[in-house]
Design a protein around this motif. Structure first.
Motif, PDB file in Angstrom:
ATOM      1  N   ASP A 110       0.849  -1.192   0.000  1.00  0.00           N
ATOM      2  CA  ASP A 110       0.000   0.000   0.000  1.00  0.00           C
ATOM      3  C   ASP A 110       0.888   1.247   0.000  1.00  0.00           C
ATOM      4  OD1 ASP A 110      -2.196   1.630   0.125  1.00  0.00           O
ATOM      5  OD2 ASP A 110      -2.465   1.394   2.299  1.00  0.00           O
ATOM      6  N   ASN A 127      -3.045   4.453   2.190  1.00  0.00           N
ATOM      7  CA  ASN A 127      -4.438   4.845   2.458  1.00  0.00           C
ATOM      8  C   ASN A 127      -5.320   3.642   2.782  1.00  0.00           C
ATOM      9  OD1 ASN A 127      -4.659   3.644  -0.017  1.00  0.00           O
ATOM     10  ND2 ASN A 127      -5.811   5.296  -0.987  1.00  0.00           N
ATOM     11  N   ILE A 184      -6.179   1.270   0.840  1.00  0.00           N
ATOM     12  CA  ILE A 184      -6.980   0.877  -0.325  1.00  0.00           C
ATOM     13  C   ILE A 184      -6.056   0.330  -1.409  1.00  0.00           C
ATOM     14  CG2 ILE A 184      -8.568   1.693  -2.108  1.00  0.00           C
ATOM     15  CD1 ILE A 184      -9.810   1.906   0.613  1.00  0.00           C
ATOM     16  N   ASN A 244      -4.887   0.470  -4.673  1.00  0.00           N
ATOM     17  CA  ASN A 244      -4.912   1.361  -5.830  1.00  0.00           C
ATOM     18  C   ASN A 244      -4.200   0.683  -7.004  1.00  0.00           C
ATOM     19  OD1 ASN A 244      -4.481   3.456  -3.233  1.00  0.00           O
ATOM     20  ND2 ASN A 244      -6.138   3.923  -4.638  1.00  0.00           N
ATOM     21  N   GLU A 284      -0.359   0.196  -7.313  1.00  0.00           N
ATOM     22  CA  GLU A 284       0.398  -0.343  -6.185  1.00  0.00           C
ATOM     23  C   GLU A 284       0.778  -1.802  -6.445  1.00  0.00           C
ATOM     24  OE1 GLU A 284      -1.408   2.588  -2.765  1.00  0.00           O
ATOM     25  OE2 GLU A 284      -2.327   0.629  -3.030  1.00  0.00           O
TER      26      GLU A 284
HETATM   27 CA   LIG Z   1      -3.373   2.471  -1.483  1.00  0.00          CA
END
Ligand SMILES: [Ca+2]
Ligand SMILES: [Ca+2]
Ligand SMILES: [Ca+2]
Length: 304
Positions: free
Chosen positions: A93, A97, A99, A101, A104
């Protein structure tokens, strides 16, 4: 109802005539609770009625059961336990955050273990122990052929991985498909249930699996890089960074405005600022050139 041995029979039926048949049907509504963990076994046209399986209903053979005491014990129904798969992703990550993405990177080589709700090892629908797996080159993992039940996943980092990574924040955002589920302190997920009530189960997945009820691919772990454990022992100005250079030139990009250069009307005064910028770049890149240059700059002959 079938007895403890799974047997049933209908006795004292009238004899059939001609091509008449008897049809046996499983009452699915009345058997709903009993059958909830199961699916009909695959239809199997082996030709051996004694051992094959029918799906929900079966018929006697036309032309049989005509005589007193005739019996057809071949109307059988096999079931398989419903099965489930879970997965599926461990990633870095980068922006921390919590999440997943798109930019990543996946993290291969992370050990993933599966336990039941009591934290005990589990077996699959075939009775085989479910052993730890590692995330593959795409950061993916999967446990397939699991029976209904309560489970927990543990993302187990090696000592080397612990040196480098820590788990990112738990349950960020509102989409389980792209969040991280590993407790940052333990690497364990929360407990979850695989059965008909699991709304994350999907039959559509980009990899093959055997589970009859689909895969719940929402059990993920994000990792973040730990800060460099060795802070710079000499923060701030580094007076010894470029030994040998004239201290005036050390700042690199901006040559010290030595008063001798800008006064006295020497030839150097005719050079524009662009030239100085170029010279400054050379100072930074090539220390030896910088030294030579500075020694010239301070040549008293030029200064005058
Ligand atoms: Ca992320
Ligand atoms: Ca049969
Ligand atoms: Ca998730």
């Amino acid at each position: 109802m079938t007895n403890a041995e799974g047997e049933y029979s209908f006795d004292n039926l009238p004899a059939l005539a001609g091509d008449q048949v008897y049809t046996v049907v499983i009452d699915q509504a009345a058997s709903e609770d009993r059958l909830r963990p199961y699916l009909p076994a695959p239809a199997h046209n082996s030709g051996d009625r004694a051992t094959d399986s029918s799906t929900w209903q079966a018929e006697t053979i036309p032309g049989e059961l005509h005589e007193n005491a005739d019996r057809d014990p071949t109307l059988d129904f096999g079931f398989v336990v419903k099965s489930y798969a879970i997965g599926d992703y461990v990633w870095v990550d980068t922006d921390r955050n919590g999440i997943q993405n798109g930019n990543e990177p996946a993290l291969p080589g992370v050990t993933v273990e599966l336990f039941d709700g009591a934290g005990e090892p589990v077996v699959d629908v075939f009775g085989n122990p479910v052993t730890a797996v590692e995330t593959d080159a795409d950061g993916r993992y999967m446990f397939d052929n699991l029976s209904a039940g309560t489970y927990q996943v543990k993302f187990a980092l090696t000592a080397k991985q612990v040196e480098k990574y820590t788990f990112t924040k738990l349950d960020a955002g509102s989409d389980d498909a792209v969040d991280s589920d590993a407790d940052p302190k333990t690497g364990w997920t929360s407990k979850f249930v695989l059965d008909d009530s699991n709304t994350a189960l999907t039959p559509t997945y980009d990899r093959a699996f055997d589970a009859t009820e689909g895969i719940d691919p929402t059990w993920d772990a994000g990792l973040t890089l730990k800060p460099d454990p060795k802070p710079d022992p000499k923060p701030g100005p580094k007076p010894d960074a470029k030994p040998g250079l004239n201290p005036d030139a050390k700042p690199g990009l901006k040559p010290a405005p030595g008063p001798s250069v800008h006064t006295g009307g020497s030839a150097l005064n005719g050079h524009n600022l662009g030239w100085w910028a170029l010279a400054a770049g050379l100072l930074t890149a090539l220390a030896t050139v910088g030294v030579a240059f500075n020694s010239r700059r301070h040549d008293p002959a030029i200064d005058r």
